[in-house]
Scaffold this motif. Structure first.
Motif, PDB file in Angstrom:
ATOM      1  N   SER A 147      88.545 -14.856 -22.019  1.00 35.87           N
ATOM      2  CA  SER A 147      87.916 -14.731 -20.707  1.00 35.87           C
ATOM      3  C   SER A 147      86.758 -13.755 -20.749  1.00 35.87           C
ATOM      4  O   SER A 147      86.711 -12.847 -21.565  1.00 35.87           O
ATOM      5  CB  SER A 147      88.934 -14.262 -19.672  1.00 35.87           C
ATOM      6  OG  SER A 147      89.456 -13.016 -20.041  1.00 35.87           O
ATOM      7  N   TYR A 148      85.807 -13.968 -19.865  1.00 35.51           N
ATOM      8  CA  TYR A 148      84.778 -12.971 -19.603  1.00 35.51           C
ATOM      9  C   TYR A 148      84.990 -12.535 -18.155  1.00 35.51           C
ATOM     10  O   TYR A 148      85.448 -11.441 -17.903  1.00 35.51           O
ATOM     11  CB  TYR A 148      83.383 -13.536 -19.849  1.00 35.51           C
ATOM     12  CG  TYR A 148      82.314 -12.482 -19.665  1.00 35.51           C
ATOM     13  CD1 TYR A 148      82.055 -11.570 -20.670  1.00 35.51           C
ATOM     14  CD2 TYR A 148      81.611 -12.374 -18.480  1.00 35.51           C
ATOM     15  CE1 TYR A 148      81.105 -10.566 -20.493  1.00 35.51           C
ATOM     16  CE2 TYR A 148      80.661 -11.389 -18.301  1.00 35.51           C
ATOM     17  CZ  TYR A 148      80.403 -10.488 -19.312  1.00 35.51           C
ATOM     18  OH  TYR A 148      79.473  -9.500 -19.122  1.00 35.51           O
TER      19      TYR A 148
ATOM     20  N   VAL B 164      85.023 -18.794 -24.691  1.00 31.70           N
ATOM     21  CA  VAL B 164      84.952 -18.510 -23.257  1.00 31.70           C
ATOM     22  C   VAL B 164      84.702 -19.786 -22.463  1.00 31.70           C
ATOM     23  O   VAL B 164      85.151 -19.921 -21.333  1.00 31.70           O
ATOM     24  CB  VAL B 164      83.845 -17.473 -23.005  1.00 31.70           C
ATOM     25  CG1 VAL B 164      83.543 -17.331 -21.528  1.00 31.70           C
ATOM     26  CG2 VAL B 164      84.233 -16.116 -23.590  1.00 31.70           C
ATOM     27  N   SER B 165      83.979 -20.723 -23.069  1.00 34.19           N
ATOM     28  CA  SER B 165      83.551 -21.935 -22.370  1.00 34.19           C
ATOM     29  C   SER B 165      84.445 -23.130 -22.694  1.00 34.19           C
ATOM     30  O   SER B 165      84.724 -23.421 -23.865  1.00 34.19           O
ATOM     31  CB  SER B 165      82.109 -22.249 -22.783  1.00 34.19           C
ATOM     32  OG  SER B 165      81.845 -23.633 -22.739  1.00 34.19           O
ATOM     33  N   THR B 166      84.877 -23.826 -21.664  1.00 37.70           N
ATOM     34  CA  THR B 166      85.713 -25.011 -21.878  1.00 37.70           C
ATOM     35  C   THR B 166      84.967 -26.077 -22.671  1.00 37.70           C
ATOM     36  O   THR B 166      85.551 -26.719 -23.561  1.00 37.70           O
ATOM     37  CB  THR B 166      86.176 -25.582 -20.514  1.00 37.70           C
ATOM     38  OG1 THR B 166      86.892 -24.567 -19.816  1.00 37.70           O
ATOM     39  CG2 THR B 166      87.053 -26.800 -20.699  1.00 37.70           C
TER      40      THR B 166
ATOM     41  N   THR C  75      92.883 -29.612 -19.830  1.00 38.49           N
ATOM     42  CA  THR C  75      91.697 -30.298 -20.360  1.00 38.49           C
ATOM     43  C   THR C  75      91.806 -30.480 -21.874  1.00 38.49           C
ATOM     44  O   THR C  75      91.529 -31.557 -22.404  1.00 38.49           O
ATOM     45  CB  THR C  75      90.431 -29.487 -20.013  1.00 38.49           C
ATOM     46  OG1 THR C  75      90.359 -29.335 -18.593  1.00 38.49           O
ATOM     47  CG2 THR C  75      89.171 -30.177 -20.509  1.00 38.49           C
TER      48      THR C  75
ATOM     49  N   TYR D 133      87.420 -15.544 -35.386  1.00 34.93           N
ATOM     50  CA  TYR D 133      86.849 -16.725 -34.725  1.00 34.93           C
ATOM     51  C   TYR D 133      85.786 -16.353 -33.698  1.00 34.93           C
ATOM     52  O   TYR D 133      84.786 -17.055 -33.531  1.00 34.93           O
ATOM     53  CB  TYR D 133      87.952 -17.566 -34.069  1.00 34.93           C
ATOM     54  CG  TYR D 133      88.460 -17.045 -32.747  1.00 34.93           C
ATOM     55  CD1 TYR D 133      87.833 -17.374 -31.558  1.00 34.93           C
ATOM     56  CD2 TYR D 133      89.582 -16.227 -32.681  1.00 34.93           C
ATOM     57  CE1 TYR D 133      88.297 -16.902 -30.346  1.00 34.93           C
ATOM     58  CE2 TYR D 133      90.053 -15.748 -31.477  1.00 34.93           C
ATOM     59  CZ  TYR D 133      89.409 -16.084 -30.308  1.00 34.93           C
ATOM     60  OH  TYR D 133      89.865 -15.609 -29.107  1.00 34.93           O
ATOM     61  N   ALA D 134      86.020 -15.214 -33.020  1.00 32.87           N
ATOM     62  CA  ALA D 134      85.125 -14.865 -31.910  1.00 32.87           C
ATOM     63  C   ALA D 134      83.722 -14.502 -32.389  1.00 32.87           C
ATOM     64  O   ALA D 134      82.787 -14.480 -31.588  1.00 32.87           O
ATOM     65  CB  ALA D 134      85.720 -13.705 -31.111  1.00 32.87           C
ATOM     66  N   TYR D 135      83.572 -14.222 -33.683  1.00 29.38           N
ATOM     67  CA  TYR D 135      82.293 -13.734 -34.209  1.00 29.38           C
ATOM     68  C   TYR D 135      81.488 -14.820 -34.907  1.00 29.38           C
ATOM     69  O   TYR D 135      80.380 -14.554 -35.372  1.00 29.38           O
ATOM     70  CB  TYR D 135      82.552 -12.588 -35.194  1.00 29.38           C
ATOM     71  CG  TYR D 135      83.220 -11.419 -34.513  1.00 29.38           C
ATOM     72  CD1 TYR D 135      82.461 -10.408 -33.934  1.00 29.38           C
ATOM     73  CD2 TYR D 135      84.603 -11.355 -34.394  1.00 29.38           C
ATOM     74  CE1 TYR D 135      83.064  -9.359 -33.263  1.00 29.38           C
ATOM     75  CE2 TYR D 135      85.218 -10.307 -33.730  1.00 29.38           C
ATOM     76  CZ  TYR D 135      84.441  -9.320 -33.159  1.00 29.38           C
ATOM     77  OH  TYR D 135      85.043  -8.293 -32.482  1.00 29.38           O
TER      78      TYR D 135
ATOM     79  N   GLY E 205      94.080 -25.205 -16.027  1.00 25.09           N
ATOM     80  CA  GLY E 205      93.076 -26.268 -16.158  1.00 25.09           C
ATOM     81  C   GLY E 205      92.492 -26.340 -17.563  1.00 25.09           C
ATOM     82  O   GLY E 205      92.233 -27.436 -18.085  1.00 25.09           O
ATOM     83  N   LEU E 206      92.308 -25.189 -18.183  1.00 25.29           N
ATOM     84  CA  LEU E 206      91.784 -25.162 -19.553  1.00 25.29           C
ATOM     85  C   LEU E 206      92.752 -25.859 -20.517  1.00 25.29           C
ATOM     86  O   LEU E 206      92.338 -26.702 -21.327  1.00 25.29           O
ATOM     87  CB  LEU E 206      91.564 -23.699 -19.960  1.00 25.29           C
ATOM     88  CG  LEU E 206      91.152 -23.431 -21.397  1.00 25.29           C
ATOM     89  CD1 LEU E 206      89.804 -24.065 -21.709  1.00 25.29           C
ATOM     90  CD2 LEU E 206      91.111 -21.920 -21.663  1.00 25.29           C
TER      91      LEU E 206
ATOM     92  N   GLU F 286      82.780 -25.685 -24.930  1.00 22.46           N
ATOM     93  CA  GLU F 286      82.766 -25.275 -26.331  1.00 22.46           C
ATOM     94  C   GLU F 286      84.146 -25.462 -26.974  1.00 22.46           C
ATOM     95  O   GLU F 286      84.236 -25.879 -28.138  1.00 22.46           O
ATOM     96  CB  GLU F 286      82.315 -23.806 -26.426  1.00 22.46           C
ATOM     97  CG  GLU F 286      82.064 -23.313 -27.827  1.00 22.46           C
ATOM     98  CD  GLU F 286      80.772 -23.816 -28.452  1.00 22.46           C
ATOM     99  OE1 GLU F 286      80.031 -24.589 -27.786  1.00 22.46           O
ATOM    100  OE2 GLU F 286      80.529 -23.462 -29.622  1.00 22.46           O
TER     101      GLU F 286
END
Lengths: 296, 296
Positions: free
Chosen positions: A104-105, A78-80, A119, A47-49, A115-116, A82
């Motif tokens: 995480s980065y 990494v981005s909420t 959300t 998924y990360a790629y 929070g993630l 996204e």
């Protein structure tokens, strides 16, 4: 859908993009074996790629070939913002559940991870599974697992390996379960410790092995469902040469890609760059282990 | 452009998206101070949290406000395909150099990292700086640095902190430099050890501090350029309360975001989710340190 065998297939790619036909071949093996759920776009599912459109496409293909098996789609980013977009895409494709690793980065704080999940669960209309993968993402405390699992919509926690001794594994799973509401299952990943995890009370195996060798994996979860603890352990011990390959190559993804290629299900090189396939010698060793263990 | 002060600004965001006006205010401080280069979309510039269109927009804004200062744009991504797309975007926006961290999800092997830099340098028409950030990406050996730095197009290596003692720092920088071709500079990051790194022979400071307090940072690189080693050390020691804040909050990004907000340059909350701002008490402490140290 958060019990039994959850099979996590590779996402094979070629230089031209996604290898749809290869991916469908993997899905057909999983449906034939009768897995309890399918988890696409996990870590080994790369998924990360992949881009957002590629991930949407994989979810859509998976749904149309999953037959009546529930589908879970990983929406890690990494981005909420996204994550929420990916969740919309996955739900539109028909996902029955979402899997969220707190990628995480910058090192995340507990309140940021909470929070993630807050959300996403407020945004999504299907259940969410927490993906606890300390190596690549974030280190959860059991307290934080408990706070997150109390959110409406959380239905399972996918944990990494458990300690090797049955007693320690049992203590570890019981300690986590004591923090979780009833109805939130615990799933084991880290295939080498799956048997120990199942025997320690994990209700589901989130399984990389099951993504390519679903019959082999399902024998283990079926034995676990029947309470045949010794058989669970024996079946896993028989697969030690496969677990050894995972360890030798620093994880499962390059081994499973080599195996899929050796079986003719995908190209020999089916990994997204910068990842590269194993050497020819290492691929030959993987093929020999598949044959010797009669993995299927 | 790979010497002196390279200033790395934040990328401020709001719930509605990029805070262009805040970002331009940060750029104006940097051009006024006469930094030697600007590095946008570094780690503190939140590259990992932004979409491709957002990153293109930041590069474009930076170029149009950089005056005659060379611009470096970070093109890091887990995916090699995405790195190349980001490089195209950055070059189209007018970037004078690209910064590449080998961002990893699956742990990368040396040949995979080398392949990534080989692919980018063959693809790009502007110079490339290697971003060595072991905490978030990959652990380089000096041998690998040497192999990569020999690629046509590599012009600088951005290293993390050096050992605290001047002798150890000198040995560390000399060992690395012995592997690098002439003309490839070594740049220090990890602001707290910048002075030690500059005194150990690093030719450039890739500076988070310089992204918000460029005059303060430039005093240090100017002193280093004049060979005033004691003054370099003194100027950095004076900033110890700022370095302490970075350590207290697990890195620089939340502190710099708090500082930018306290100065009225950005919103108080200018971080991309899931990152969250510091508490009100912690922000007040940051503001007090800015005032006390006369950071500018």
């Amino acid at each position: 859908m958060f019990t039994g065998l959850s099979a996590f297939p590779l996402t094979p790619v070629t230089p031209a993009g996604l290898d749809e036909r290869g991916f469908i071949r993997l899905l057909e093996r999983i449906t034939s074996a009768g897995a309890d759920s399918i988890g696409v776009l996990g870590s080994t599912g790369s998924y990360a790629y992949l881009t957002r459109p590629q991930r949407r496409q994989i979810a859509t293909i998976a749904k149309s070939h999953a037959e009546n098996i529930p589908l879970m789609v990983c929406v890690g980013s990494v981005s909420t913002d996204e994550v929420l977009c990916l969740a919309d895409d996955a739900q539109a494709a028909g996902a029955n559940a979402l899997l969220l690793p707190p990628v995480s980065y910058q090192k995340l704080r507990d309140d940021e991870v909470f929070g993630l999940f807050e959300t996403l669960t407020q945004h999504a209309s299907v259940p969410v599974c927490v993906y606890d993968n300390p190596g690549t993402t974030f280190e959860f405390s059991d307290e934080l697992h408990g706070r997150i699992a109390a959110l409406a919509g959380i239905r399972s926690v996918k944990i990494p390996g458990v300690p090797p001794s049955p007693e320690d594994a049992l203590a570890r799973v019981q300690r986590l379960k004591s923090k979780l509401p009833a109805g939130v299952t615990v799933g084991i990943s880290g295939d080498a410790s799956a048997a120990t995890g199942l025997n320690a009370g994990c209700e589901v195996w989130y399984s990389v092995c099951g993504g390519l060798f679903p019959q082999t994996a399902k024998e283990i979860t079926d034995a676990a469902a029947r309470g045949e603890r010794e058989r669970v352990a024996q079946l896993s011990e028989r697969l030690q040469p496969l677990w050894d390959l995972f360890r030798k190559h620093g994880g499962s993804i390059r081994v499973m890609a080599a195996a899929a290629g050796a079986l003719g299900l995908t190209d020999v090189d089916c990994l997204p760059r910068p990842l590269r396939p194993l050497s020819a010698d290492d691929i030959a060793e993987v093929a020999a282990v598949i044959t010797r263990l009669e993995l299927r």
